[in-house]
Design an enzyme around this catalytic site. Sequence first.
Site, PDB file in Angstrom:
ATOM      1  CG  ASN A  72      31.123  57.016  38.125  1.00 46.26           C
ATOM      2  OD1 ASN A  72      31.005  58.050  38.779  1.00 46.26           O
ATOM      3  ND2 ASN A  72      32.026  56.090  38.392  1.00 46.26           N
TER       4      ASN A  72
ATOM      5  CE  LYS B 276      35.196  56.925  36.951  1.00 45.58           C
ATOM      6  NZ  LYS B 276      36.322  56.040  36.695  1.00 45.58           N
TER       7      LYS B 276
ATOM      8  CG  HIS C 137      33.461  53.133  41.177  1.00 43.17           C
ATOM      9  ND1 HIS C 137      34.806  53.402  41.098  1.00 43.17           N
ATOM     10  CD2 HIS C 137      32.995  53.087  39.913  1.00 43.17           C
ATOM     11  CE1 HIS C 137      35.130  53.517  39.812  1.00 43.17           C
ATOM     12  NE2 HIS C 137      34.057  53.332  39.080  1.00 43.17           N
TER      13      HIS C 137
ATOM     14  CD  GLU D  81      37.553  55.635  40.041  1.00 41.18           C
ATOM     15  OE1 GLU D  81      36.712  56.523  40.285  1.00 41.18           O
ATOM     16  OE2 GLU D  81      37.868  55.301  38.875  1.00 41.18           O
TER      17      GLU D  81
ATOM     18  CD  GLU E 218      32.551  50.186  36.728  1.00 35.92           C
ATOM     19  OE1 GLU E 218      32.109  50.860  35.800  1.00 35.92           O
ATOM     20  OE2 GLU E 218      33.070  50.682  37.746  1.00 35.92           O
TER      21      GLU E 218
ATOM     22  N   GLY F 242      39.297  53.726  33.171  1.00 31.35           N
ATOM     23  CA  GLY F 242      40.059  54.944  32.912  1.00 31.35           C
ATOM     24  C   GLY F 242      41.404  54.685  32.251  1.00 31.35           C
TER      25      GLY F 242
ATOM     26  CB  SER G  88      38.001  51.892  28.682  1.00 31.53           C
ATOM     27  OG  SER G  88      38.978  52.360  29.595  1.00 31.53           O
TER      28      SER G  88
HETATM   29  P1  PGA Z   1      35.771  54.736  32.564  1.00 28.25           P
HETATM   30  O1  PGA Z   1      35.174  54.537  34.055  1.00 28.25           O
HETATM   31  O2  PGA Z   1      34.607  54.582  31.625  1.00 28.25           O
HETATM   32  O3  PGA Z   1      36.361  56.117  32.568  1.00 28.25           O
HETATM   33  O4  PGA Z   1      36.800  53.654  32.383  1.00 28.25           O
HETATM   34  C1  PGA Z   1      34.180  53.587  34.310  1.00 28.25           C
HETATM   35  C2  PGA Z   1      33.818  53.640  35.772  1.00 28.25           C
HETATM   36  O5  PGA Z   1      34.727  53.810  36.594  1.00 28.25           O
HETATM   37  O6  PGA Z   1      32.630  53.526  36.144  1.00 28.25           O
END
Ligand code: PGA
Length: 244
Positions: free
Chosen positions: A4, A6, A90, A92, A162, A168, A208
């Site tokens: 992903n 982003k 997601h 976010e 998640e 992140g 992460s």
């Molecule tokens: P990250 O994000 O691996 O940077 O923690 C995972 C995600 O949001 O899909």
Amino acid sequence: MAGNWKMYKTPAETKAFFDAFLPLVAESKHCEVAICPPFVNIHAAVEAARGTRVGVGAQNLYWKNEGAFTGEISGPMIKAAGAEWAIVGHSERRQFFGETDATVLERTKAALACGLRPIVCVGERLEEREGGRTETVLAEQFGSGIAPLDAESFAKIVIAYEPVWAIGTGKTATPEMAADAHRSLRALVIAKYGAAAGAAVRILYGGSVKPDNVKGLMAQPEIDGALVGGASLDAGSFASIVNF
Ligand code: PGA
């Protein structure tokens, strides 16, 4: 193994990523691989990945096919651009853009209706975990956002667990914590859709995931793959994750 991206990378950077990434995963036949770049890079990604085993996905979609919805992009448009997958719900999107379980369900149905394969995200926030509410939150997100799907539709989705506090932040859920959450999700699937669906559904872990922790996560039989943010932006690191 899904990346992903982003809101990162331009079309030129997308092409450069694939030039570096594809040779590194050419022999990786043990899993499906997908990259979900920003919408404007889907075309470049599809062109670069043509003829390979790497699929391309969107990070979101609107649930109407077309109309006066300024700024939105529909499933059929994404499909016509050559993508195969769509991330839905997601955290976010939930946190910054008003996504709810009800809109997750609408988007998932819209993706399925045009032949996109949805990766539907669920996960608890830090205060929910600390308040001992993880299972309740997952049950609510599953119950309202996923369980209204009929069995035939459900069979086509991938679930991504998640934990929001791990995204992140560099804080990964331990493999055991992730496996516990995957087990509760799978139990919800079995209760609603039966044992065969529970065995067949793929549940990805996200939050992460890095080259140095992927092995431990993937050693858990409950964890079927990973949804990777930050570490999917670098060809070498995402290739090490794919080739764990
Ligand atoms: P990250 O994000 O691996 O940077 O923690 C995972 C995600 O949001 O899909």
